[in-house]
Write a protein that holds these residues in place. Sequence first.
Motif, short mmCIF file in Angstrom:
data_model
loop_
_atom_site.label_atom_id
_atom_site.label_comp_id
_atom_site.label_asym_id
_atom_site.label_seq_id
_atom_site.Cartn_x
_atom_site.Cartn_y
_atom_site.Cartn_z
N ARG A 4 11.33 45.97 149.61
CA ARG A 4 10.38 44.89 149.81
C ARG A 4 9.03 45.42 150.27
O ARG A 4 8.95 46.39 151.01
N CYS A 8 1.58 40.42 154.37
CA CYS A 8 0.19 40.49 153.91
C CYS A 8 -0.77 40.90 155.00
O CYS A 8 -1.89 41.33 154.70
N GLN A 107 -2.18 42.37 149.45
CA GLN A 107 -0.94 42.80 148.79
C GLN A 107 -0.85 44.33 148.75
O GLN A 107 -0.19 44.89 147.89
N PRO A 151 0.71 32.07 151.16
CA PRO A 151 1.51 33.30 151.13
C PRO A 151 2.78 33.16 150.31
O PRO A 151 3.20 34.10 149.63
N HIS A 155 3.27 35.78 147.27
CA HIS A 155 4.34 36.77 147.41
C HIS A 155 5.65 36.31 146.77
O HIS A 155 6.71 36.84 147.09
N ARG A 158 7.36 39.32 144.96
CA ARG A 158 7.12 40.67 145.48
C ARG A 158 8.43 41.46 145.58
O ARG A 158 8.42 42.68 145.42
N SER A 159 9.55 40.80 145.87
CA SER A 159 10.82 41.52 145.94
C SER A 159 11.27 42.01 144.57
O SER A 159 12.14 42.89 144.47
N VAL A 163 3.03 41.67 141.72
CA VAL A 163 1.94 41.23 142.59
C VAL A 163 1.18 40.10 141.93
O VAL A 163 1.05 40.04 140.70
N TYR A 206 1.46 36.97 137.64
CA TYR A 206 1.93 38.09 138.44
C TYR A 206 2.13 39.29 137.52
O TYR A 206 2.78 39.19 136.48
#
Length: 512
Positions: A4, A8, A107, A151, A155, A158-159, A163, A206
Amino acid sequence: MMGRLSPCLALVLLASSALLPEASAATSAAAAGTGKGQPPPSESKQPDVSSLCDCSTFTSRHLHDTSAPKRSPKWFVASESPVCATSHMDEVIDGITFASPCLALCQQQHIRHRGSCEDIDNGAFKLSEDFSFASLADIRKSKAKDRQLTPAVVHRFRSDGYVFVGRITGGTEPQDLADEGDDEKNEEPEPRKYRSVRIVPGGDTYARLLASTDEEVRQRLMDKGLHDEDQGIREGNASLPTNWAVRPKSAPDSDFSQGASNMTTDAREPKCVVGPESRTIGSVQTDYPWSTWGYLAISTPNGRRRCTGLVAGSFITGMTAASCFTNRRRGGGNVEVDWRARFCPGQSGRFRRPYGCVVVVFITINARWLSNRRRRSSNDWAVMTFQNSIGFRTGYVPIGSACTRGRRSEINVWMLSYPQLPFGRDRLRVYYENRDDFDFRCRRSARHNFDTNTFGSSGSGMVEYRNGYWWLRAVHNKEVVRRGRCRFNEAAKMTGRNSDEVKFIISEQQPE
């Protein structure tokens, strides 16, 4: 699962040495990265991003500050114009274009220069003139709470190693996708790196954090047992149905003189491939693999449009054309990216949906589809991710990879689609066609002879039965009219790089 990323408000690299606009040479360690979603390490000192940006709203604390020295950290965040940033300090070739500096900094990205990243052949991501980023100021002015940047929105993936780059919309100089076709004799050179991009309803976009080479993708597929068709059967597709029907179910009024219309005209030149109509009207499809095709209903602020898709690659994913979600509206104007979509497999008729409909949560496409002004049909494909695993009811078609090199080879292929007919005759019914002359050579795009030149056929899959299984061989994406002289149809093939990239995208969404 992948590592992860930090919150931020974490400190990020923004030393002056990282802000040079000149691209530096790539190192092998940086090119390989440290894993999915994890940037390579750097020993540079990290300044406090919280002094530059408010990462709860992604706004600059120094917006319009004209006193900051040029190329200083405050100078970069004084404007909300796009910037080129990377996840590491020692190279810029695979940078990502972000809508604003604070989106990048919050990020953990390192700003290289203002403006777009340009080296797309080495994996850089940018937007062509057909697209643009929505202004962050306009987004903040929106009264709709679900349209704000939070957020949670930024995000969201993100995992998964993605981005948030911005909310995209139509550019100022749209180009009609049907204006040009691929040149079969002079195909586009293969880029050295490439990356995938996810787009959710509303246009939030993303980009995958790390660009990949062919070798890296193939190795990951081999690790998952998905590097070729036989391995795919052995390692994960053994439960696919093989007791398939010989042909799709036809409708009682399958004769074109009853409730349908001829959708093509004779070719004007011998080299044109579109000939007389040869599709048959289908009934509701509940037999595999015909049950995997479906009606794709897409809604935008300017109206509705239709495409075709099919459940492919897994129980929760499907394939269609990228142009279904990112093409300009009929009659001209800007590209429309603000969409909502539902997929209804097996449908034939306005209310005859044997499996109901499922919401498309997001699509994943090749980044070059957004970056290149000339959007080639070989890149015109999209992986749809559904809200639930509709494939447990319909079955799914695995992604093919086989092809023949050298001399032309032809295979027997089926295609179902939902063409839009003239008013009064359009009942949202499925049509099917079978041809034995589909070009099986190892090319990423192909001209084909299927009847498709009506709205609604884009995104339809072409499948072949081989070695006891059905395989997706191509995705139809457009009809081309070249200089008003000749019509022909094109498809993105699921061979080579396309096949590997699609299978890798789908494998990212499966549990380890």
